[in-house]
Design an enzyme around this catalytic site. Structure first.
Site, short mmCIF file in Angstrom:
data_model
loop_
_atom_site.label_atom_id
_atom_site.label_comp_id
_atom_site.label_asym_id
_atom_site.label_seq_id
_atom_site.Cartn_x
_atom_site.Cartn_y
_atom_site.Cartn_z
N GLY A 45 0.85 -1.19 0.00
CA GLY A 45 0.00 0.00 0.00
C GLY A 45 0.88 1.23 0.00
CD GLN A 50 3.39 5.71 2.75
OE1 GLN A 50 2.41 5.18 2.25
NE2 GLN A 50 4.36 5.01 3.31
CB CYS A 99 5.00 2.07 7.44
SG CYS A 99 4.57 3.57 6.54
CG LEU A 100 6.72 0.94 1.49
CD1 LEU A 100 6.23 1.27 0.08
CD2 LEU A 100 7.79 -0.14 1.44
CG HIS A 141 -0.76 1.09 7.18
ND1 HIS A 141 0.14 0.61 8.11
CD2 HIS A 141 -0.07 1.95 6.39
CE1 HIS A 141 1.33 1.18 7.88
NE2 HIS A 141 1.23 1.98 6.84
CD GLU A 142 -1.06 2.41 2.73
OE1 GLU A 142 -0.58 3.57 2.70
OE2 GLU A 142 -0.39 1.42 3.04
CG HIS A 145 0.19 6.74 5.55
ND1 HIS A 145 1.28 7.22 6.24
CD2 HIS A 145 0.47 5.43 5.31
CE1 HIS A 145 2.17 6.23 6.40
NE2 HIS A 145 1.69 5.14 5.86
NI NI Z 1 2.55 3.24 5.75
#
Ligand code: NI
Length: 187
Positions: A45, A50, A99-100, A141-142, A145
């Protein structure tokens, strides 16, 4: 085109993202770039903040793993624009998240097992969809963000304290990643 991923501690990850409309410039290309960036980083995701864009856009893509047969199913992909969780369903369950933007940290996070999400797809068609399993987890999760939240914000104070040094390393850009990251010193 592969874009740089913004690291934990950057201001854009703490902001509530703006909704967008059909006139957002080069939107289709941006969505393709987000998928490319996400898959290049082995992510499931990616939310626009991000990649340093404070807009309500996210991509999801993964092949669900089936424990019983030890195989991966058909690829599931979603583009969500201006998403909104309208209902939470089922028990809250723990699932190990990463998470990236927070490389090197994986923690169990408690979230509802299912959610009903209202969103626009890449053609601005409206959907109201009940999500379960991995899809529900990634979407929550996204969407976090887009609200200026990262998964570590949802951990207990004790866990956060224990992770303090590691999070400091992430925020200072001291973690190695196999994908390109960018850091902002602005708080
Ligand atoms: Ni993330």
């Amino acid at each position: 085109m592969i874009l740089n991923i913004v690291g934990y501690g950057s201001a854009v990850l703490k902001k509530v993202a703006e909704p967008i409309d059909k006139d957002y410039p080069n939107l289709q290309e941006l969505i393709d770039d987000m998928f490319e960036t996400m898959y290049n980083a082995d992510g499931v995701g990616l939310a626009a903040p991000q990649i340093n864009l404070s807009i309500q856009l996210l991509t999801i893509g993964f092949r669900p793993y089936d424990e019983d047969t030890d195989t991966f199913g058909e690829k599931i992909e979603r583009v969500m624009i201006n998403p909104e969780i309208i209902e939470e369903k089922g028990e809250k369950i723990l699932f190990n998240e990463g998470c990236l933007s927070v490389p090197g940290i994986h923690e169990d996070v408690s979230r509802p097992e299912s959610v009903v999400v209202k969103y626009l797809d890449r053609n601005f068609e409206e959907h109201t969809e009940e999500l379960t399993g991995m899809l529900a987890r990634v979407a929550q999760h996204e969407i976090d963000h887009l609200m200026g939240k990262v998964f570590v914000d949802r951990l207990s104070n004790i866990r956060k304290t224990l992770l303090k040094r590691k999070l400091g390393d992430v925020a200072a850009g001291r973690m190695r990643t196999h994908y390109r990251m960018r850091y902002s010193t602005k708080k």
